[in-house]
Design a protein around this motif. Structure first.
Motif, short mmCIF file in Angstrom:
data_model
loop_
_atom_site.label_atom_id
_atom_site.label_comp_id
_atom_site.label_asym_id
_atom_site.label_seq_id
_atom_site.Cartn_x
_atom_site.Cartn_y
_atom_site.Cartn_z
N LYS A 124 1.65 -6.01 -1.27
CA LYS A 124 0.48 -5.13 -1.05
C LYS A 124 0.54 -3.89 -1.94
N ALA A 125 0.23 -4.03 -3.23
CA ALA A 125 0.11 -2.92 -4.19
C ALA A 125 1.29 -1.95 -4.14
N PRO A 126 2.48 -2.40 -4.55
CA PRO A 126 3.65 -1.53 -4.44
C PRO A 126 3.56 -0.24 -5.25
N TRP A 127 2.96 -0.28 -6.46
CA TRP A 127 2.87 0.93 -7.27
C TRP A 127 1.95 1.96 -6.63
N LEU A 128 0.88 1.50 -6.04
CA LEU A 128 -0.03 2.42 -5.36
C LEU A 128 0.68 3.13 -4.21
N TRP A 129 1.38 2.37 -3.38
CA TRP A 129 2.08 2.96 -2.24
C TRP A 129 3.22 3.88 -2.69
N GLY A 130 3.88 3.53 -3.80
CA GLY A 130 4.93 4.40 -4.32
C GLY A 130 4.39 5.74 -4.78
N ILE A 131 3.24 5.71 -5.47
CA ILE A 131 2.64 6.96 -5.95
C ILE A 131 2.09 7.78 -4.78
N VAL A 132 1.42 7.12 -3.85
CA VAL A 132 0.88 7.83 -2.69
C VAL A 132 2.01 8.45 -1.87
N GLY A 133 3.16 7.80 -1.83
CA GLY A 133 4.30 8.34 -1.10
C GLY A 133 4.85 9.62 -1.69
N LEU A 134 4.54 9.89 -2.96
CA LEU A 134 5.02 11.12 -3.60
C LEU A 134 4.13 12.33 -3.31
N ILE A 135 2.97 12.08 -2.75
CA ILE A 135 1.99 13.15 -2.59
C ILE A 135 2.24 14.00 -1.34
N GLN A 136 2.51 13.34 -0.22
CA GLN A 136 2.58 14.06 1.06
C GLN A 136 3.55 13.34 1.99
N PHE A 137 4.06 14.05 2.96
CA PHE A 137 4.93 13.47 3.98
C PHE A 137 4.42 13.91 5.34
N PRO A 138 4.37 13.09 6.32
CA PRO A 138 4.65 11.67 6.54
C PRO A 138 3.40 10.79 6.63
N ILE A 177 13.01 14.25 0.17
CA ILE A 177 12.20 13.60 1.21
C ILE A 177 11.08 12.77 0.58
N LEU A 178 10.37 13.34 -0.39
CA LEU A 178 9.26 12.61 -1.01
C LEU A 178 9.73 11.41 -1.82
N MET A 179 10.84 11.54 -2.53
CA MET A 179 11.38 10.41 -3.31
C MET A 179 11.86 9.29 -2.38
N THR A 180 12.49 9.65 -1.29
CA THR A 180 12.95 8.65 -0.33
C THR A 180 11.77 7.90 0.28
N GLN A 181 10.76 8.64 0.72
CA GLN A 181 9.57 8.01 1.29
C GLN A 181 8.90 7.09 0.27
N SER A 182 8.76 7.56 -0.96
CA SER A 182 8.11 6.78 -2.00
C SER A 182 8.88 5.50 -2.29
N SER A 183 10.17 5.59 -2.36
CA SER A 183 11.00 4.40 -2.62
C SER A 183 10.89 3.38 -1.49
N ILE A 184 10.95 3.85 -0.27
CA ILE A 184 10.86 2.94 0.87
C ILE A 184 9.50 2.27 0.92
N LEU A 185 8.42 3.03 0.70
CA LEU A 185 7.09 2.44 0.69
C LEU A 185 6.95 1.42 -0.43
N PHE A 186 7.48 1.73 -1.61
CA PHE A 186 7.41 0.80 -2.75
C PHE A 186 8.13 -0.50 -2.43
N ILE A 187 9.33 -0.41 -1.89
CA ILE A 187 10.13 -1.61 -1.59
C ILE A 187 9.46 -2.45 -0.51
N LYS A 188 8.98 -1.83 0.54
CA LYS A 188 8.33 -2.58 1.62
C LYS A 188 7.02 -3.21 1.15
N ALA A 189 6.23 -2.49 0.36
CA ALA A 189 4.97 -3.03 -0.14
C ALA A 189 5.22 -4.19 -1.10
#
Length: 70
Positions: free
Chosen positions: A37-51, A20-32
């Motif tokens: 809009k700072a794709p690496w930041l959103w990718g890392i933040v997506g690994l911390i918590q869901f949703p 779940i966390l890897m999927t969320q992180s990947s989607i946030l990275f791709i969309k950002a």
């Protein structure tokens, strides 16, 4: 209903959390990256918590970032 602590959680539970966390992180990275809009930041933040990161990203994307484009 039984509540599991981290030491009692079955392996399939850990795998589900990681998936779940890897999927969320990947989607946030791709969309950002698409909107610039700072794709690496959103990718890392997506690994911390869901949703919460996904909700915040969606709100920013549909409100603040859309207004700045116009």
């Amino acid at each position: 209903m039984k509540h599991y602590g981290p030491e009692e959680m079955p392996i399939w539970g850990w795998l589900l959390v990681v998936l779940i966390l890897m999927t969320q992180s990947s989607i946030l990275f791709i969309k950002a990256r698409k909107i610039g809009k700072a794709p690496w930041l959103w990718g890392i933040v997506g690994l911390i918590q869901f949703p919460v990161p996904s909700i915040i990203f969606f709100i920013l994307w549909k409100t603040v970032w859309q207004r700045r484009k116009r």
